[in-house]
Design an enzyme around this catalytic site. Structure first.
Site, PDB file in Angstrom:
ATOM      1  N   LYS A   1      -2.291   0.082   7.871  1.00 15.36           N
ATOM      2  CA  LYS A   1      -3.746  -0.056   7.869  1.00 15.36           C
ATOM      3  C   LYS A   1      -4.228  -1.121   8.837  1.00 15.36           C
ATOM      4  O   LYS A   1      -5.174  -0.900   9.599  1.00 15.36           O
ATOM      5  CB  LYS A   1      -4.239  -0.380   6.448  1.00 15.36           C
ATOM      6  CG  LYS A   1      -5.757  -0.551   6.366  1.00 15.36           C
ATOM      7  CD  LYS A   1      -6.210  -0.793   4.939  1.00 15.36           C
ATOM      8  CE  LYS A   1      -7.732  -0.940   4.877  1.00 15.36           C
ATOM      9  NZ  LYS A   1      -8.202  -1.153   3.487  1.00 15.36           N
TER      10      LYS A   1
ATOM     11  N   HIS B   1      -3.548  -9.338   3.712  1.00 15.05           N
ATOM     12  CA  HIS B   1      -4.911  -9.352   4.232  1.00 15.05           C
ATOM     13  C   HIS B   1      -4.967 -10.195   5.507  1.00 15.05           C
ATOM     14  O   HIS B   1      -4.267 -11.211   5.621  1.00 15.05           O
ATOM     15  CB  HIS B   1      -5.884  -9.930   3.202  1.00 15.05           C
ATOM     16  CG  HIS B   1      -6.160  -9.006   2.066  1.00 15.05           C
ATOM     17  ND1 HIS B   1      -6.620  -9.433   0.842  1.00 15.05           N
ATOM     18  CD2 HIS B   1      -6.040  -7.652   1.959  1.00 15.05           C
ATOM     19  CE1 HIS B   1      -6.778  -8.408   0.034  1.00 15.05           C
ATOM     20  NE2 HIS B   1      -6.431  -7.315   0.689  1.00 15.05           N
TER      21      HIS B   1
ATOM     22  N   ARG C   1       0.835  -1.199   0.000  1.00 11.43           N
ATOM     23  CA  ARG C   1       0.000   0.000   0.000  1.00 11.43           C
ATOM     24  C   ARG C   1       0.872   1.250   0.000  1.00 11.43           C
ATOM     25  O   ARG C   1       2.014   1.225   0.436  1.00 11.43           O
ATOM     26  CB  ARG C   1      -0.926   0.014   1.221  1.00 11.43           C
ATOM     27  CG  ARG C   1      -1.925  -1.138   1.280  1.00 11.43           C
ATOM     28  CD  ARG C   1      -2.813  -1.003   2.513  1.00 11.43           C
ATOM     29  NE  ARG C   1      -3.806  -2.077   2.591  1.00 11.43           N
ATOM     30  CZ  ARG C   1      -3.606  -3.223   3.222  1.00 11.43           C
ATOM     31  NH1 ARG C   1      -2.443  -3.440   3.843  1.00 11.43           N
ATOM     32  NH2 ARG C   1      -4.544  -4.142   3.261  1.00 11.43           N
TER      33      ARG C   1
ATOM     34  N   TYR D   1     -11.430  -9.992  -5.309  1.00 12.31           N
ATOM     35  CA  TYR D   1     -10.639 -10.051  -6.539  1.00 12.31           C
ATOM     36  C   TYR D   1     -11.079 -11.205  -7.452  1.00 12.31           C
ATOM     37  O   TYR D   1     -10.703 -11.237  -8.627  1.00 12.31           O
ATOM     38  CB  TYR D   1      -9.148 -10.199  -6.217  1.00 12.31           C
ATOM     39  CG  TYR D   1      -8.591  -9.007  -5.495  1.00 12.31           C
ATOM     40  CD1 TYR D   1      -8.392  -7.809  -6.166  1.00 12.31           C
ATOM     41  CD2 TYR D   1      -8.272  -9.065  -4.146  1.00 12.31           C
ATOM     42  CE1 TYR D   1      -7.883  -6.693  -5.511  1.00 12.31           C
ATOM     43  CE2 TYR D   1      -7.768  -7.959  -3.483  1.00 12.31           C
ATOM     44  CZ  TYR D   1      -7.577  -6.781  -4.176  1.00 12.31           C
ATOM     45  OH  TYR D   1      -7.081  -5.684  -3.517  1.00 12.31           O
TER      46      TYR D   1
ATOM     47  N   ARG E   1      -1.657  -2.611  -6.897  1.00 13.32           N
ATOM     48  CA  ARG E   1      -1.907  -3.686  -5.923  1.00 13.32           C
ATOM     49  C   ARG E   1      -3.009  -4.608  -6.433  1.00 13.32           C
ATOM     50  O   ARG E   1      -2.898  -5.829  -6.385  1.00 13.32           O
ATOM     51  CB  ARG E   1      -2.290  -3.041  -4.595  1.00 13.32           C
ATOM     52  CG  ARG E   1      -2.671  -3.989  -3.472  1.00 13.32           C
ATOM     53  CD  ARG E   1      -2.953  -3.151  -2.221  1.00 13.32           C
ATOM     54  NE  ARG E   1      -3.615  -3.914  -1.174  1.00 13.32           N
ATOM     55  CZ  ARG E   1      -2.982  -4.665  -0.272  1.00 13.32           C
ATOM     56  NH1 ARG E   1      -1.666  -4.767  -0.320  1.00 13.32           N
ATOM     57  NH2 ARG E   1      -3.648  -5.301   0.657  1.00 13.32           N
TER      58      ARG E   1
ATOM     59  N   HIS F   1      -2.713   1.916  -5.563  1.00 20.92           N
ATOM     60  CA  HIS F   1      -3.623   0.844  -5.168  1.00 20.92           C
ATOM     61  C   HIS F   1      -4.090   0.044  -6.383  1.00 20.92           C
ATOM     62  O   HIS F   1      -4.380  -1.148  -6.271  1.00 20.92           O
ATOM     63  CB  HIS F   1      -4.830   1.412  -4.421  1.00 20.92           C
ATOM     64  CG  HIS F   1      -5.291   0.540  -3.300  1.00 20.92           C
ATOM     65  ND1 HIS F   1      -4.535   0.317  -2.160  1.00 20.92           N
ATOM     66  CD2 HIS F   1      -6.413  -0.194  -3.139  1.00 20.92           C
ATOM     67  CE1 HIS F   1      -5.181  -0.498  -1.353  1.00 20.92           C
ATOM     68  NE2 HIS F   1      -6.313  -0.833  -1.926  1.00 20.92           N
TER      69      HIS F   1
END
Length: 415
Positions: free
Chosen positions: A280, A379, A255, A388, A356, A353
């Protein structure tokens, strides 16, 4: 100046145009704002709003931005936000600053102190900085509403004030209303449970049925990513820095916040790995220091990075040599995507992003299992990664079913 709450958009924009002409703005620049104001006008017509005021501007901005971070917005979306901000700023102050500044949302008085206490409580309960900042924004709007109604302490707060505030949220998008109601409910509960308010007013806050629908992630193909990387001129200090950051986003899926916050201590040369705590999620992550990235880092450190005692890897190329910030990284990636001649990027996200997302798409094409992709992207669980799956069109096509003809027994009796 006419009362701001009873000015039409045409009246406010006309005053701003006159102000711009007094500053010798050219026709092209004024036309830029006029086009933005026409979009605001359409928003007001669609929502049956007659007069322009600050909360109308806020509602328009919330619609444009949605749940995205400002740094992830397109140039056009940022321009529209600027067009709304100048209207509000002129209406409130009679002038416009030449450079945008970060709005602070001051929390003053007894109610402001109560909000600060609630934000500290949220942080102590493990809420992320982004969540706490969003709570602050929404509750600052409550504070402004109460101040406009001469309510300055909790003893003056009653049911009617809460209901009127809720009824005034109609300008905002469904997602924003949902978040504002959630923040309000949590705040009122905090006031009652801590003896700040005599009554529990949470029953006044309606439950929102809004459910966030994840957007289809923006992705670029493997060839487009290669064109992007090839467009970076590595023959100068800026290019040497930029290629490392773009590689970290495109090859490792980091990120923007983690790239800009990367320190020397995060690079473990002895094991060829990168170790960091994600900003994050606050989760630790370990990624391979790919040869391509390692060589680019060495090239940048030897021939591109300014001399500085700062612990951060990436610095501004001009003085002062401060830590690079996330919006700058977004602009860097956007620049090289355009430089690479990639088509249709104006209709797609074009920040780090998106790179990513693209990595996730490329991994899916290679039939990489979801748990592995989750680990690469950092994640906390595979549920975040499942969004995704919708970009893996080839695999989705294999799941499609043929439509049966109408004369089959399945459709008997159907008219």
């Amino acid at each position: 100046m006419k009362d701001g709450k009873h000015q039409t958009l045409q009246e406010v924009s006309s005053q701003v145009e006159t102000y711009f002409r007094s500053l010798s703005y050219n026709k092209q620049r004024i036309s830029f704002y006029q086009k933005g104001w026409s979009v605001i006008e359409q928003f007001m017509v669609e929502n049956s709003i007659d007069f322009y005021e600050a909360k109308v501007g806020d509602a328009f901005i919330s619609k444009i931005q949605g749940t995205s971070d400002y740094s992830e917005l397109s140039r056009r979306e940022k321009d529209l936000i600027r067009c709304a901000n100048v209207l509000t700023e002129y209406q409130n102050t009679g002038s416009i600053k030449f450079r945008s500044i970060l709005k602070k949302y001051p929390l003053k008085g007894e109610i402001g102190e109560g909000i600060q206490g609630y934000l500290s409580y949220r942080k102590s309960q493990g809420a992320s900085d982004d969540t706490v900042n969003n709570n602050k924004l929404y509750l600052h709007r409550l504070l402004e509403f109460l101040e406009s109604n001469q309510v300055t302490n909790f003893s003056e707060l009653d049911n009617q004030h809460i209901l009127e505030f809720i009824n005034g949220l109609g300008y905002y998008s469904k997602s924003t209303i949902h978040c504002m109601l959630s923040s309000l409910r949590g705040f009122l509960k905090y006031l009652f449970e801590n003896g700040i308010s005599e009554y529990n007013l949470t029953y006044l806050v309606p439950k929102s049925s809004y459910k966030k629908e994840a957007r289809l992630p923006t992705t670029y193909t493997k060839d487009e990513i290669n064109h992007l990387l090839a467009s970076v001129d590595r023959g100068n200090p800026k290019g040497k820095r930029d290629i490392v950051m773009v590689l970290l986003a495109a090859r490792l899926g980091l990120r923007a916040s983690d790239i800009c916050g990367l320190k020397f201590e995060n690079i473990h040369w002895e094991t060829n790995t990168i170790h960091l705590v994600q900003k994050k999620t606050k989760e630790k992550i370990e990624l391979p220091l790919l040869t391509e990235i390692g060589n680019a880092i060495i090239d940048y450190l030897k021939f591109g990075r300014p001399k500085s005692d700062l612990p951060y890897l990436f610095l501004r190329t001009g003085q002062p040599y401060d830590k690079l910030e996330e919006p700058t990284l977004h602009n860097i990636v956007s620049f090289y995507l355009k430089q690479a001649g990639i088509k249709n990027i104006e209709n797609k996200k074009h920040g780090p992003h998106a790179l990513r997302h693209s990595l996730a798409g490329i991994l899916l094409e290679k039939k990489t299992p979801l748990p592995v992709i989750s680990e690469v992207l950092g994640h906390t669980n595979t549920e975040s990664t499942k969004t995704y799956l919708r970009i893996d069109l080839d695999t989705l096509r294999q799941c499609s079913l043929d439509v049966l003809p109408l004369n089959t027994p399945l459709f008997e009796g159907v008219k």
